[in-house]
Write a protein that holds these residues in place. Structure first.
Motif, PDB file in Angstrom:
ATOM      1  N   ARG A  98       0.830  -1.211   0.000  1.00 52.78           N
ATOM      2  CA  ARG A  98       0.000   0.000   0.000  1.00 52.78           C
ATOM      3  C   ARG A  98       0.860   1.256   0.000  1.00 52.78           C
ATOM      4  N   GLN A 101       2.388   1.714  -3.375  1.00 54.26           N
ATOM      5  CA  GLN A 101       1.409   2.193  -4.354  1.00 54.26           C
ATOM      6  C   GLN A 101       1.142   3.683  -4.172  1.00 54.26           C
ATOM      7  N   GLU A 102       1.053   4.122  -2.914  1.00 53.33           N
ATOM      8  CA  GLU A 102       0.832   5.546  -2.649  1.00 53.33           C
ATOM      9  C   GLU A 102       2.028   6.371  -3.105  1.00 53.33           C
ATOM     10  N   LYS A 106       0.075   4.841  -7.777  1.00 53.64           N
ATOM     11  CA  LYS A 106      -0.615   3.754  -8.458  1.00 53.64           C
ATOM     12  C   LYS A 106      -1.965   3.525  -7.783  1.00 53.64           C
ATOM     13  N   ARG A 108      -4.911   1.678  -5.771  1.00 50.99           N
ATOM     14  CA  ARG A 108      -4.856   0.760  -4.636  1.00 50.99           C
ATOM     15  C   ARG A 108      -5.378  -0.612  -5.062  1.00 50.99           C
ATOM     16  N   THR A 109      -4.522  -1.619  -4.986  1.00 52.35           N
ATOM     17  CA  THR A 109      -4.916  -2.991  -5.282  1.00 52.35           C
ATOM     18  C   THR A 109      -4.400  -3.897  -4.165  1.00 52.35           C
TER      19      THR A 109
END
Length: 181
Positions: A98, A101-102, A106, A108-109
């Motif tokens: 997470r 991604q932040e 990107k 959130r997956t």
């Protein structure tokens, strides 16, 4: 019984490599005890702590164990839950994914079907509380207790069983009387 031999000496437990036993006890509750040959204790620890953790996790829909130490979402309960060992590792992985991604902007997956994933925001966490009601808090408590109980099991795997024998009080009181004279 001779003066130089105590009943605690008769209870011999081969702790083998205590550090390795503690690591195994952290990875899987009870595994360190099984490694030391204390099978019934290891099985009891595994069944009871794992059952408590799984029941708590299910009560909260798999959302009660997540790792977050940011100012907006300080999940202090995870400190205790982390002692459950390998079952808590996915929460740390979710946190790292997470944050990555932040950082890279990107979408959130979450992994693992969303289990062990931290909430996207306060609104999502409020939805969890609404959906699971008190079971969310009870599930958090169950998983926290499971982790803390495993912390004690880890200590037992490292330090071995505590022994108590009847002559202990007499020896201690005799030592004190001898010092006062």
């Amino acid at each position: 019984m001779t003066a130089d031999k105590h009943p605690e000496d008769e209870i011999a437990v081969d702790l083998k490599n205590r550090g390795f036993a503690a690591l195994l006890a952290w990875l899987v509750p009870g595994l360190g005890h099984m490694y030391q040959g204390r099978m019934s204790k290891g099985i009891t620890i595994f069944v009871s702590i794992s059952f408590l953790f799984v029941v708590g996790l299910q009560m909260g829909g798999g959302k009660v164990v997540y790792c977050s130490f940011t100012g907006e979402d300080l999940r202090w309960q995870f400190v205790g839950q982390a002692f459950i060992g390998s079952a808590g590792v996915p929460a740390v992985v979710q946190n790292r994914v997470r944050r990555s991604q932040e950082k890279n902007n990107k979408p959130r997956t979450p992994l693992f079907g969303g289990r062990f994933a931290l909430p996207a925001n306060h609104i999502e966490r409020a939805e969890w509380l609404r959906d699971y009601h008190a079971y969310y808090d009870i599930g958090t408590l169950y998983t926290l207790i499971a982790g803390v109980l495993n912390m004690f099991a880890i200590f037992d795997a490292y330090g071995g069983p505590a022994c108590w024998y009847e002559g202990y009080r007499q020896e201690k009181s005799g030592d004190k009387e001898g010092q006062d004279a």
